[in-house]
Design a protein around this motif. Sequence first.
Motif, short mmCIF file in Angstrom:
data_model
loop_
_atom_site.label_atom_id
_atom_site.label_comp_id
_atom_site.label_asym_id
_atom_site.label_seq_id
_atom_site.Cartn_x
_atom_site.Cartn_y
_atom_site.Cartn_z
N SER A 1 38.18 105.13 54.39
CA SER A 1 39.31 104.32 54.84
C SER A 1 39.92 103.51 53.71
O SER A 1 41.12 103.20 53.74
N SER B 1 31.16 112.96 50.86
CA SER B 1 30.86 111.61 51.32
C SER B 1 30.16 110.75 50.28
O SER B 1 30.06 109.53 50.45
N ASP C 1 30.53 102.49 47.72
CA ASP C 1 29.54 101.52 48.18
C ASP C 1 28.21 101.82 47.50
O ASP C 1 27.80 102.98 47.40
N ASP D 1 33.67 105.14 51.15
CA ASP D 1 34.36 104.62 52.34
C ASP D 1 35.75 105.27 52.35
O ASP D 1 36.63 104.88 51.59
#
Length: 404
Positions: free
Chosen positions: A201, A181, A206, A199
Amino acid sequence: MHLCFTYSLLACLSWLSLATAANLYATHYTGTVSSLSLERNNNDTYSLYLASSLKTCGSMPSWLTFDSASRTLYCSDETGDASVNGSVTSLAAGQNGTLTEITTATAPGGGVDSVIYNGDNGTKYLAIAHYTGSAVSTFRLPLDSDSQTHQAFHYNLSEPGANPQQDSPHPHQVFLDPSGSFILAPDLGADLVRVYAIDRSTGQLDTHCPDLTFPAGSGPRHGLFWETSHPILTSQLKTPQQDDLFLYTVSELDGHLKAFTVSYTSDACLHFEEIQSFVPYPDEQLPQGATLAEIRQAGGYLYVSIRTDHGFPPNDSIVTLDRSSDGTVTFRDLTSSYGTVPRTLVINRAGDLVVIGNQASSNVAVVKRDPESGELGEEVASLQIGEPGKVGTAQGLSSVVWAE
């Protein structure tokens, strides 16, 4: 060392039939990517030979990342700086040792390390650390002739750092946390480890999470996560698992290894708590001019390569560290790197062999490892790749990777 190209094809094939092989790949700063075959013979000896070599990956190939699912190598080119582009090249790695260039894409300059990360629905991305380019970039995979950066983060310093090497930000590595992650990027020039949340998706990184800061002049270079589990007892569940997560970093400029406990926070970031900082060398004192380079983990042990310490003249050293249950580590042993300036250190999946990429002597050294005790043994094979390099310059062997 066995060089098959010096024998007849029939003799070579006969010899290979008596051995089991593993593939490795190496880069040299003169512009080559090489395929190596490590053979384990029936009498438990080893032979390392050059299977093929390809002129590719720009003028300064510096790092290889291997995607085992597609047998694709991603090669970063260290050419360029903050104002000049470099490149990233994908290569097909054949089971028989062949190398075929697929495509090359333009990237920020100074690429020195990369990592593959996953998005949703089977999508994959490549993150790259750019040392002289003062950047971190990402690409969607697979690369093609039209590939452009998915993202590019360019950094500046408000003022130079404490050391001459800290004239600008210098991201030196990118690596994943165990959950996939987050990506972390040690920045040698800015004295911090940058933290990016993924992210899934979109594959975007980020930057909302706080970075991990280091004392001025530290120069963090490489790091890794180490996740451990131990059983705890409750009245409801008799054998649940409680996970402990640690981060270990090595700093090039002040010579310190740092250990941190790591936890996931409610705002979807990482929290770090430093638990140890010391120089991983006998008497906690590095020889003049010696620096920490790579850090690796296998079993219950950590390994750190030491450049230009001349611990085994004329060769440099590898440090073995024991790990305690609380996550702290202690010095155990110093062994030879069997070459000079060990820039890369990789351990096979079985844990019984370590391959050391010595930059200045430009040789790949294969060393036995005891998976139970963690002890490093004698060199069992070695092969020089290209011309040796001058210590302190971007010359010689630049990286080596297992095809696993």
